[in-house]
Design a protein around this motif. Sequence first.
Motif, PDB file in Angstrom:
ATOM      1  N   ASP A  43      -1.756   0.224 -20.181  1.00 20.71           N
ATOM      2  CA  ASP A  43      -0.443   0.734 -19.770  1.00 20.71           C
ATOM      3  C   ASP A  43       0.520  -0.435 -19.564  1.00 20.71           C
ATOM      4  OD1 ASP A  43       1.362   2.791 -18.881  1.00 20.71           O
ATOM      5  OD2 ASP A  43       0.939   2.235 -16.811  1.00 20.71           O
ATOM      6  N   ARG A  44       0.031  -1.461 -18.871  1.00 15.48           N
ATOM      7  CA  ARG A  44       0.883  -2.618 -18.565  1.00 15.48           C
ATOM      8  C   ARG A  44       1.239  -3.391 -19.820  1.00 15.48           C
ATOM      9  NH1 ARG A  44      -2.045  -4.451 -14.452  1.00 15.48           N
ATOM     10  NH2 ARG A  44      -0.893  -2.878 -13.300  1.00 15.48           N
ATOM     11  N   SER A  45       0.300  -3.516 -20.714  1.00 18.16           N
ATOM     12  CA  SER A  45       0.545  -4.283 -21.929  1.00 18.16           C
ATOM     13  C   SER A  45       1.690  -3.652 -22.734  1.00 18.16           C
ATOM     14  CB  SER A  45      -0.779  -4.324 -22.672  1.00 18.16           C
ATOM     15  OG  SER A  45      -0.593  -4.705 -23.934  1.00 18.16           O
ATOM     16  N   ASP A  93       8.476  -1.112  -9.428  1.00 14.39           N
ATOM     17  CA  ASP A  93       7.732  -0.522  -8.323  1.00 14.39           C
ATOM     18  C   ASP A  93       6.262  -0.563  -8.767  1.00 14.39           C
ATOM     19  OD1 ASP A  93       6.522   1.285  -6.600  1.00 14.39           O
ATOM     20  OD2 ASP A  93       7.954   2.902  -6.951  1.00 14.39           O
ATOM     21  N   ARG A  94       5.535  -1.563  -8.324  1.00 16.89           N
ATOM     22  CA  ARG A  94       4.145  -1.888  -8.663  1.00 16.89           C
ATOM     23  C   ARG A  94       4.034  -2.610 -10.014  1.00 16.89           C
ATOM     24  NH1 ARG A  94       0.677   0.101  -5.052  1.00 16.89           N
ATOM     25  NH2 ARG A  94       1.032   2.107  -4.058  1.00 16.89           N
ATOM     26  N   TYR A  95       3.012  -3.536 -10.019  1.00 16.73           N
ATOM     27  CA  TYR A  95       2.736  -4.349 -11.220  1.00 16.73           C
ATOM     28  C   TYR A  95       1.282  -4.805 -11.088  1.00 16.73           C
ATOM     29  CZ  TYR A  95       4.276  -7.883 -14.780  1.00 16.73           C
ATOM     30  OH  TYR A  95       4.469  -8.658 -15.903  1.00 16.73           O
ATOM     31  N   ILE A 137       0.847  -1.190   0.000  1.00 15.76           N
ATOM     32  CA  ILE A 137       0.000   0.000   0.000  1.00 15.76           C
ATOM     33  C   ILE A 137       0.888   1.248   0.000  1.00 15.76           C
ATOM     34  CG2 ILE A 137      -2.008  -1.118   1.051  1.00 15.76           C
ATOM     35  CD1 ILE A 137      -1.172   0.047   3.752  1.00 15.76           C
ATOM     36  N   ASP A 138       0.282   2.414  -0.282  1.00 19.54           N
ATOM     37  CA  ASP A 138       1.027   3.675  -0.293  1.00 19.54           C
ATOM     38  C   ASP A 138       1.663   3.885   1.094  1.00 19.54           C
ATOM     39  OD1 ASP A 138      -0.452   4.980  -2.930  1.00 19.54           O
ATOM     40  OD2 ASP A 138      -1.806   3.817  -1.689  1.00 19.54           O
ATOM     41  N   GLY A 139       2.877   4.410   1.107  1.00 26.02           N
ATOM     42  CA  GLY A 139       3.520   4.702   2.400  1.00 26.02           C
ATOM     43  C   GLY A 139       4.419   3.594   2.915  1.00 26.02           C
ATOM     44  N   SER A 188      11.764   0.280 -13.158  1.00 27.82           N
ATOM     45  CA  SER A 188      10.616   0.967 -13.751  1.00 27.82           C
ATOM     46  C   SER A 188       9.463   0.944 -12.756  1.00 27.82           C
ATOM     47  CB  SER A 188      10.237   0.296 -15.075  1.00 27.82           C
ATOM     48  OG  SER A 188       9.273   1.066 -15.748  1.00 27.82           O
ATOM     49  N   ARG A 189       8.358   1.570 -13.142  1.00 29.78           N
ATOM     50  CA  ARG A 189       7.222   1.648 -12.212  1.00 29.78           C
ATOM     51  C   ARG A 189       5.917   1.667 -13.005  1.00 29.78           C
ATOM     52  NH1 ARG A 189       6.404   8.012 -10.634  1.00 29.78           N
ATOM     53  NH2 ARG A 189       6.455   8.780 -12.752  1.00 29.78           N
ATOM     54  N   GLU A 190       4.857   1.329 -12.310  1.00 28.15           N
ATOM     55  CA  GLU A 190       3.504   1.452 -12.878  1.00 28.15           C
ATOM     56  C   GLU A 190       2.656   2.246 -11.900  1.00 28.15           C
ATOM     57  OE1 GLU A 190       1.843  -2.308 -14.027  1.00 28.15           O
ATOM     58  OE2 GLU A 190       3.422  -2.690 -15.477  1.00 28.15           O
ATOM     59  N   PRO A 191       1.758   3.127 -12.384  1.00 32.59           N
ATOM     60  CA  PRO A 191       1.603   3.459 -13.791  1.00 32.59           C
ATOM     61  C   PRO A 191       2.906   4.022 -14.372  1.00 32.59           C
ATOM     62  CG  PRO A 191       0.336   4.968 -12.387  1.00 32.59           C
ATOM     63  CD  PRO A 191       0.847   3.880 -11.514  1.00 32.59           C
ATOM     64  N   LEU A 238      -3.648   8.096 -16.511  1.00 36.34           N
ATOM     65  CA  LEU A 238      -4.025   7.644 -15.166  1.00 36.34           C
ATOM     66  C   LEU A 238      -3.593   8.640 -14.105  1.00 36.34           C
ATOM     67  CD1 LEU A 238      -3.316   3.897 -15.732  1.00 36.34           C
ATOM     68  CD2 LEU A 238      -5.413   4.771 -14.690  1.00 36.34           C
ATOM     69  N   ARG A 239      -2.370   9.157 -14.227  1.00 34.84           N
ATOM     70  CA  ARG A 239      -1.889  10.132 -13.234  1.00 34.84           C
ATOM     71  C   ARG A 239      -2.718  11.421 -13.295  1.00 34.84           C
ATOM     72  NH1 ARG A 239       2.714   8.215 -10.905  1.00 34.84           N
ATOM     73  NH2 ARG A 239       3.659   6.553 -12.117  1.00 34.84           N
ATOM     74  N   GLN A 240      -3.035  11.848 -14.554  1.00 31.74           N
ATOM     75  CA  GLN A 240      -3.858  13.064 -14.680  1.00 31.74           C
ATOM     76  C   GLN A 240      -5.223  12.839 -14.051  1.00 31.74           C
ATOM     77  OE1 GLN A 240      -3.763  13.573 -18.890  1.00 31.74           O
ATOM     78  NE2 GLN A 240      -1.731  14.547 -18.864  1.00 31.74           N
ATOM     79  N   PHE A 251      -0.252  -6.906  -9.367  1.00 32.41           N
ATOM     80  CA  PHE A 251      -0.798  -7.181  -8.033  1.00 32.41           C
ATOM     81  C   PHE A 251      -1.464  -5.916  -7.483  1.00 32.41           C
ATOM     82  CE2 PHE A 251       2.989  -9.596  -9.050  1.00 32.41           C
ATOM     83  CZ  PHE A 251       2.459 -10.870  -9.067  1.00 32.41           C
ATOM     84  N   SER A 252      -0.970  -4.736  -7.921  1.00 31.65           N
ATOM     85  CA  SER A 252      -1.636  -3.484  -7.540  1.00 31.65           C
ATOM     86  C   SER A 252      -3.012  -3.383  -8.177  1.00 31.65           C
ATOM     87  CB  SER A 252      -0.801  -2.266  -7.952  1.00 31.65           C
ATOM     88  OG  SER A 252       0.204  -1.993  -7.009  1.00 31.65           O
ATOM     89  N   SER A 253      -3.168  -3.898  -9.391  1.00 31.43           N
ATOM     90  CA  SER A 253      -4.508  -3.895  -9.999  1.00 31.43           C
ATOM     91  C   SER A 253      -5.443  -4.813  -9.214  1.00 31.43           C
ATOM     92  CB  SER A 253      -4.469  -4.365 -11.463  1.00 31.43           C
ATOM     93  OG  SER A 253      -3.797  -3.442 -12.265  1.00 31.43           O
TER      94      SER A 253
HETATM   95  P1  TYD Z   1       2.118   5.265  -6.891  1.00 32.47           P
HETATM   96  O1  TYD Z   1       3.131   4.161  -6.973  1.00 32.47           O
HETATM   97  O2  TYD Z   1       1.668   5.638  -5.544  1.00 32.47           O
HETATM   98  O3  TYD Z   1       2.631   6.505  -7.719  1.00 32.47           O
HETATM   99  P2  TYD Z   1       2.993   7.978  -7.197  1.00 32.47           P
HETATM  100  O4  TYD Z   1       4.285   7.791  -6.463  1.00 32.47           O
HETATM  101  O5  TYD Z   1       3.102   8.762  -8.457  1.00 32.47           O
HETATM  102  O6  TYD Z   1       1.866   8.412  -6.300  1.00 32.47           O
HETATM  103  O7  TYD Z   1       0.876   4.790  -7.773  1.00 32.47           O
HETATM  104  C1  TYD Z   1      -0.191   5.628  -7.999  1.00 32.47           C
HETATM  105  C2  TYD Z   1      -1.493   4.959  -7.617  1.00 32.47           C
HETATM  106  O8  TYD Z   1      -1.893   4.038  -8.631  1.00 32.47           O
HETATM  107  C3  TYD Z   1      -1.450   4.183  -6.307  1.00 32.47           C
HETATM  108  O9  TYD Z   1      -2.385   4.734  -5.390  1.00 32.47           O
HETATM  109  C4  TYD Z   1      -1.891   2.796  -6.690  1.00 32.47           C
HETATM  110  C5  TYD Z   1      -2.568   2.965  -8.025  1.00 32.47           C
HETATM  111  N1  TYD Z   1      -2.518   1.758  -8.894  1.00 32.47           N
HETATM  112  C6  TYD Z   1      -3.713   1.096  -9.184  1.00 32.47           C
HETATM  113  O10 TYD Z   1      -4.797   1.496  -8.712  1.00 32.47           O
HETATM  114  N2  TYD Z   1      -3.692   0.016 -10.010  1.00 32.47           N
HETATM  115  C7  TYD Z   1      -2.549  -0.462 -10.574  1.00 32.47           C
HETATM  116  O11 TYD Z   1      -2.555  -1.453 -11.337  1.00 32.47           O
HETATM  117  C8  TYD Z   1      -1.322   0.253 -10.283  1.00 32.47           C
HETATM  118  C9  TYD Z   1      -0.029  -0.209 -10.911  1.00 32.47           C
HETATM  119  C10 TYD Z   1      -1.353   1.356  -9.442  1.00 32.47           C
END
Ligand code: TYD
Length: 204
Positions: free
Chosen positions: A81-83, A103-105, A22-24, A48-51, A60-62, A107-109
């Motif tokens: 994005d992942r594809s 950093d995330r893949y 989780i975040d943090g 690398s990282r997702e998104p 997604l970030r926007q 499993f975050s979805s």
């Molecule tokens: P995060 O790694 O926290 O990026 P930043 O450092 O820019 O905040 O990821 C952003 C958010 O995206 C985080 O809250 C989790 C979410 N996320 C999903 O909801 N689904 C996913 O598949 C991924 C990869 C991330």
Amino acid sequence: MAVAKPRRFLLSSAMFIVLEGIDGTGKSTQSQLLAEWFRSQGRDVVTSREPTDGPWGKKLRQSAAAGRLSPEDELDYFLKDRSQHVAELITPSLAAGKVVILDRYYFSSMAYQGTRGFDPLEIRRRNEAFAPIPDQLFILDIDVDTALSRIGNRGDSANEFEQRESLQRCREIFLSLSDEPFAHVIDSRGSLEEVQAAIRESLG
Ligand code: TYD
């Protein structure tokens, strides 16, 4: 004199490592420290990282800033994005024998889109249809109260309460992966150095 045990990851074979949580929990710092360590061992490392910073990741970030997408669109954008990430970076880097640290893949979805109403196992199935399973998955784990205080949220307002409930559910979904043979749950309450040491120990 004792001879050190050979370690699989010191050879030139590709290795695919994912950090989740989780975040943090400190995933991005731990990914960078792990990458530096592999580099010090002479390995060629890609982090690398997702998104991602690609077009779908940017959308997604926007959207996080401009008001959240519908659950369906959000899942769809993460899959797109992942594809692209798999095709353009992950698969070619592994084919070239590199260490890939994410950093995330997907499993975050499972965790975050699972929390928005989708079945985490169905999300997993859809991802594993095209996304390679990592060799090692590190689930950086801390309780939600510690996570919220680290991200500067006291959990007092209604919005923060909602965030607390969602993070709790995300944490449970991440922990549901702990029986996978490639998964390690890392207690992430300690110092950066302690958490990094625990990650390296599990790679052993
Ligand atoms: P995060 O790694 O926290 O990026 P930043 O450092 O820019 O905040 O990821 C952003 C958010 O995206 C985080 O809250 C989790 C979410 N996320 C999903 O909801 N689904 C996913 O598949 C991924 C990869 C991330």
